[in-house]
Design an enzyme around this catalytic site. Sequence first.
Site, short mmCIF file in Angstrom:
data_model
loop_
_atom_site.label_atom_id
_atom_site.label_comp_id
_atom_site.label_asym_id
_atom_site.label_seq_id
_atom_site.Cartn_x
_atom_site.Cartn_y
_atom_site.Cartn_z
N ASP A 157 1.01 -1.31 0.04
CA ASP A 157 0.06 0.00 -0.28
C ASP A 157 0.97 1.22 -0.13
OD1 ASP A 157 -2.35 1.74 0.40
OD2 ASP A 157 -1.82 1.96 2.76
N SER A 158 0.25 2.26 -0.14
CA SER A 158 0.91 3.45 -0.11
C SER A 158 1.62 3.95 1.31
CB SER A 158 0.33 4.69 -0.33
OG SER A 158 -0.83 4.91 0.60
N TYR B 25 -0.67 8.54 -2.42
CA TYR B 25 -0.98 8.14 -3.69
C TYR B 25 -2.36 8.95 -4.30
CZ TYR B 25 1.91 3.60 -3.67
OH TYR B 25 2.95 2.79 -3.97
N GLY B 26 -3.13 9.20 -3.59
CA GLY B 26 -4.35 9.46 -3.85
C GLY B 26 -4.51 10.78 -4.81
N CYS C 77 -4.77 -1.40 -1.82
CA CYS C 77 -4.85 0.01 -1.96
C CYS C 77 -5.62 -0.03 -3.09
CB CYS C 77 -3.35 0.36 -2.44
SG CYS C 77 -3.66 2.39 -2.77
N ASN C 78 -6.88 0.74 -3.07
CA ASN C 78 -7.79 0.96 -4.04
C ASN C 78 -7.22 2.08 -5.02
OD1 ASN C 78 -10.77 0.29 -2.80
ND2 ASN C 78 -9.21 0.80 -1.42
N GLU D 15 -1.59 8.46 8.44
CA GLU D 15 -0.16 8.07 8.54
C GLU D 15 0.37 8.86 9.58
OE1 GLU D 15 1.78 6.44 6.31
OE2 GLU D 15 -0.21 5.78 5.78
N CYS E 48 -11.11 3.42 0.85
CA CYS E 48 -9.62 3.46 0.82
C CYS E 48 -9.10 2.76 1.86
CB CYS E 48 -9.36 4.95 0.86
SG CYS E 48 -7.64 5.43 1.62
N THR E 49 -8.08 2.09 1.79
CA THR E 49 -7.80 1.06 2.90
C THR E 49 -7.38 1.72 4.21
OG1 THR E 49 -5.52 0.63 1.95
CG2 THR E 49 -7.17 -0.78 1.44
N HIS E 50 -6.99 2.93 4.11
CA HIS E 50 -6.80 3.69 5.44
C HIS E 50 -7.83 3.98 6.05
CE1 HIS E 50 -2.85 4.72 3.30
NE2 HIS E 50 -2.34 5.11 4.35
N1 DGL Z 1 -4.62 3.21 0.73
C1 DGL Z 1 -4.86 3.87 -0.26
C2 DGL Z 1 -6.16 3.49 -1.03
O1 DGL Z 1 -6.89 2.48 -0.63
C3 DGL Z 1 -4.32 5.11 -0.78
C4 DGL Z 1 -4.13 6.19 0.05
C5 DGL Z 1 -3.10 7.20 -0.60
O2 DGL Z 1 -2.13 7.09 -0.35
O3 DGL Z 1 -3.71 8.43 -1.07
O4 DGL Z 1 -6.76 4.11 -1.85
#
Ligand code: DGL
Length: 261
Positions: free
Chosen positions: A10-11, A42-43, A73-74, A151, A183-185
Amino acid sequence: MNGRPIGVFDSGVGGLTVLRHIRAVLPRADLLYVADSGHAPYGDKSAAFIEARALALADFLLSRGAGALVVACNTATAAAISRLRERHALPIVGMEPAVKPAAEATRSGVIGVLATSGTLESGKFAGLVQRFGSQARVIVQPCPGLVERIEAGDFDGPLTRDLLSGYVAPLLAQGADTLVLGCTHYPFLAPLLRELAGETVSLIETGEAVARQLKRRLAETDFSFEAGGGAARFFSSGDPARLEALLPRLWGRAEPVEAIG
Ligand code: DGL
């Protein structure tokens, strides 16, 4: 043949919400986890950049013996999963916002999808809405700044509360009774989200379904992933000490984190 670890990336720390479910359904599997914190979030990055990162992380995990990959990560799934599958002939499981289960679950007929801009603007997401959006009205909500709060380990401080309530209020005002954590976060914010949205709103995340899907895919291969010692190794492209500091809380135990380039 045995002893192949499962590579997960993931990011940042978001993929740990998926890794916890993978550990629960595959208790003896050896796991490798990469947090690409040196390039997070990443978003708001371009799809080309995220694809390049995903290919590099997959190469790293394969060099460590991974026999299957989970793109936890989506955003990276939307940007890179097709290319990853073209390149590597091994089980590769990705994530996508749970639009279908949400469309089936809603009683008000309105669902809200919280995700990154990268996910919401992707062709993959447009395809999802096209397939299942006829069953419900789908309102999307990008959440800039939220991943950075997570984070930083801030799951319910004033800044996180302000950001999240600003993102959730318009969805509730438009009648959403089902919120997709795309989003997995975001599952780390589930208690706060529950507090802000109230008990009657359903929160839908996909970590558990993805872990079960992974188990099914692994059962179709010749490798044994369940003959390991249940070890987990962690890597970060950012500051390993930051991930190390969060692991006891987010993974349930302290673990060393190795730096990668
Ligand atoms: N956890 C990630 C997701 O599921 C990305 C979050 C990010 O880095 O912006 O999309």
